[in-house]
Scaffold this active site. Structure first.
Site, short mmCIF file in Angstrom:
data_model
loop_
_atom_site.label_atom_id
_atom_site.label_comp_id
_atom_site.label_asym_id
_atom_site.label_seq_id
_atom_site.Cartn_x
_atom_site.Cartn_y
_atom_site.Cartn_z
N ASP A 106 0.03 7.78 -6.46
CA ASP A 106 -0.23 7.64 -5.58
C ASP A 106 -0.16 8.13 -4.35
O ASP A 106 1.24 8.77 -4.20
CB ASP A 106 0.71 6.18 -5.96
CG ASP A 106 0.51 4.50 -4.72
OD1 ASP A 106 -0.17 4.77 -4.36
OD2 ASP A 106 1.24 3.42 -5.95
N HIS B 123 -5.74 8.45 3.19
CA HIS B 123 -4.07 7.12 3.08
C HIS B 123 -3.96 7.81 1.02
O HIS B 123 -2.96 7.62 0.30
CB HIS B 123 -4.00 5.99 2.79
CG HIS B 123 -5.01 6.15 4.38
ND1 HIS B 123 -3.67 4.91 4.38
CD2 HIS B 123 -5.40 5.55 5.52
CE1 HIS B 123 -3.44 4.41 6.28
NE2 HIS B 123 -4.86 5.16 6.20
C1 GDG Z 1 -3.15 2.74 0.25
C2 GDG Z 1 -2.51 4.10 -1.45
C3 GDG Z 1 -0.84 3.61 0.85
C4 GDG Z 1 -0.23 -6.23 -2.62
N1 GDG Z 1 -0.36 -7.53 -3.34
C5 GDG Z 1 -0.19 -7.92 -2.29
C6 GDG Z 1 -0.21 -7.71 -1.48
N2 GDG Z 1 0.04 -6.29 -1.49
C7 GDG Z 1 0.28 -5.29 -0.18
C8 GDG Z 1 2.16 -4.79 -0.86
C9 GDG Z 1 0.94 -3.54 0.31
C10 GDG Z 1 -0.24 -3.04 -0.04
O1 GDG Z 1 -0.30 -4.10 -0.57
C11 GDG Z 1 0.30 -2.44 -1.35
O2 GDG Z 1 0.06 -1.04 -0.48
P1 GDG Z 1 0.04 -0.24 -1.48
O3 GDG Z 1 0.57 1.55 -0.71
O4 GDG Z 1 1.25 -0.17 -2.52
O5 GDG Z 1 -0.99 0.75 -2.51
P2 GDG Z 1 -2.62 0.58 -2.14
O6 GDG Z 1 -3.53 -0.68 -1.36
O7 GDG Z 1 -3.30 1.58 -3.29
O8 GDG Z 1 -3.23 1.33 -0.60
C12 GDG Z 1 -1.10 4.33 -1.17
C13 GDG Z 1 -1.59 2.88 1.07
O9 GDG Z 1 -2.65 3.45 1.17
C14 GDG Z 1 -1.23 3.10 2.90
O10 GDG Z 1 -1.46 4.66 3.07
O11 GDG Z 1 0.52 4.32 0.23
O12 GDG Z 1 -0.25 5.62 -1.58
O13 GDG Z 1 -3.17 4.14 -2.45
O14 GDG Z 1 1.51 -3.71 1.45
O15 GDG Z 1 2.43 -5.32 -0.12
N3 GDG Z 1 0.35 -8.38 0.11
C15 GDG Z 1 0.26 -9.66 0.02
N4 GDG Z 1 -0.15 -10.25 -1.92
C16 GDG Z 1 -0.03 -9.68 -2.67
O16 GDG Z 1 -0.51 -10.54 -3.61
N5 GDG Z 1 0.03 -10.31 0.66
#
Ligand code: GDG
Length: 464
Positions: free
Chosen positions: A366, A158
């Site tokens: 990222d 990821h």
């Molecule tokens: C890893 C990789 C890759 C965030 N704050 C809240 C919340 N979130 C949710 C977001 C989003 C998820 O968490 C975060 O996903 P990201 O992709 O932005 O980043 P990582 O957590 O670092 O994820 C990344 C991912 O895996 C998938 O392969 O894209 O690059 O680092 O869905 O909305 N959700 C809620 N409350 C929050 O305060 N409910």
């Protein structure tokens, strides 16, 4: 068709797969429901040795079995807090300066992988396919092979795969890459990540890579592919619209008093570029006096991994920066940055995205960044906001309707904010359509189904 076995560091709870949580849990659970199978991994609990060894705990939900184990304090410290999050995470995000390497933590990382693999072995059937997720579990296939498992095993990373010169700073880097070669299929988020892996194989592991991405190295044959993780955009759009007139949105609107809104949501992590983002916003207030008092940045940043020292430091630094900038530009009735260290419900986030004029997503590195995709999907197509996106997010390769920025260039980011704040409706609509088309073409279902199709088509025993 054989069952699907999903292995990830953390296993979603049955409630998290019901849709309200959205994202990966729902996507992966969809595939599990279709094929029937098991979701196996850590429960998230730190437990006594007796409890850990008694596991896994089994919960059935239709044709899906959730099988979880607890970790002892020592396993948690070495495998999770140590090697996974204090060595692999920073290095794979190009932050060698924040990484540490401890031999005993690495030994613990391998020990926990072997132990988890042993626990899973008893739940396996001969024609199951096994899909392992993320950097915590790099040695997992090797450990399963050592248990005599011959099923097809795939791995999806990821996070970014770094260039060889970067990964070299982890002393056992060759062992890690060798372990990766025990999978039958390796999935990466972007071509850049896939090429970095191929580069390691051909230049540093005396291996070969063919034109159709077959890899031969360390006496193993495997395949690699690029599978860009996505979202279900229409579900997000529907959720954002359904909740747009809820009280929390009305309260926010009222408190903004007509000011423009810039939204950012990230786990509190140094890879997400929050300090650089705050400084770029400060540049906007500094260089464009007309925006002072007229634009607000809402940064939602729920803390994660707070027992890892580097996460405590970034939190302190951010609090300092938010305080300094607010001290400089606040008025009696105006706070430029609203910095919120808490988790919000997903539906609240989506409706706040819809309310804002800019999604400001500027990680330093990222794998993909799902927030960027969620922001686009949540917009009102008649009056969409603009996504300002870092070139170092995997999502930048797909979301060409965004304003792309380099997060190391504060003035460049400030100029993008200025451009977005005054962008005419027609251009915003055109950019939004381009981004939505990309999201629909490559949604979460496409990601999941194409990975599983490729894994199922690997000839059994090819890797040996
Ligand atoms: C890893 C990789 C890759 C965030 N704050 C809240 C919340 N979130 C949710 C977001 C989003 C998820 O968490 C975060 O996903 P990201 O992709 O932005 O980043 P990582 O957590 O670092 O994820 C990344 C991912 O895996 C998938 O392969 O894209 O690059 O680092 O869905 O909305 N959700 C809620 N409350 C929050 O305060 N409910």
């Amino acid at each position: 068709m054989g069952r699907l076995i999903v292995v990830s560091n953390r296993v979603a709870t049955p409630t998290e797969t019901k849709g309200s949580a959205g994202g990966l849990a729902v996507g992966v659970f969809g595939a599990l429901k279709d094929a029937g199978g098991v979701w196996f991994g850590w429960s998230g609990d730190v437990v006594s040795e007796t409890v850990a060894h008694a596991g896994p705990t089994i919960v059935h939900e239709g044709r899906v079995t959730f099988a979880t184990v607890g970790l002892t304090r020592k396993d948690y410290d070495q495998y999770y807090r140590g090697f996974s999050n204090a060595t692999l995470w920073p290095v794979f995000h190009y932050r060698n300066d924040l990484a540490r390497y401890e031999r005993d933590e690495y030994a613990g990382y391998r020990r926990v992988n072997a132990w988890l693999a042993h626990k899973l072995t008893r739940l396996l059937e001969p024609d199951d396919i096994i899909w392992v997720h993320d950097y915590h579990l790099i040695p997992f296939a090797e450990a399963l092979r050592a248990e005599g498992v011959t099923n097809r095993i795939g791995f999806f990373l990821h996070i970014p795969f770094p260039a060889p010169q970067i990964i070299f700073s982890i002393p056992p880097h060759e062992e890690l890459v060798k372990s990766l070669c025990c999978f039958d299929l390796l999935g990466f988020q972007t071509t850049t990540d896939q090429l970095a892996f191929h580069d390691y194989i051909t230049r540093h592991a005396r291996g070969t890579v063919s034109a159709d991405d077959r890899v031969e190295a360390f006496g193993r044959h495997l395949r690699t592919g690029v599978y860009r993780i996505g979202v279900f955009p229409d579900e997000i759009a529907e959720q954002a619209q359904r909740y747009e007139s809820r009280q929390h949105v009305l309260d926010l609107k009222q408190s903004l008093e007509g000011r423009k809104l810039i939204m950012s949501v990230d786990r509190l992590d140094y890879s997400k570029g929050l300090v650089e983002r705050f400084r770029a916003f400060e540049q906007l207030l500094e260089r464009s006096p007309e925006w002072r008092g007229n634009v607000t940045l809402v940064q939602i940043a729920p803390p994660t991994r707070s027992d890892v020292e580097t996460y405590q430091l970034i939190r302190q630094e951010l609090e300092g920066e938010a305080g300094r900038i607010n001290g400089r530009y606040s008025g009696l009735d105006y706070t430029p940055i609203r910095y919120l260290n808490q988790r919000y419900d997903r539906w609240k986030l989506m409706s706040l995205f819809r309310e804002s004029q800019i999604g400001f997503v500027t990680p330093l590195h990222d794998g993909m960044n799902l927030v960027a995709k969620e922001y686009v999907a949540a917009q009102n197509p008649d009056d969409p906001g603009v996504l300002v996106l870092s070139i170092f997010a995997g999502a930048a390769a797909e979301l060409s309707g965004s304003l792309l920025v380099n997060p190391h260039d504060a003035i460049g980011m400030c100029e993008a904010l200025q451009q977005a704040l005054s962008m005419p409706l027609k251009e915003r609509q055109r950019r939004h359509q381009v981004n939505m088309a990309a999201l629909r073409k490559n949604d979460l279902g496409v990601w999941r189904d194409s990975f599983l199709r490729d894994l199922r088509s690997v000839p059994v025993g090819e890797g040996h």
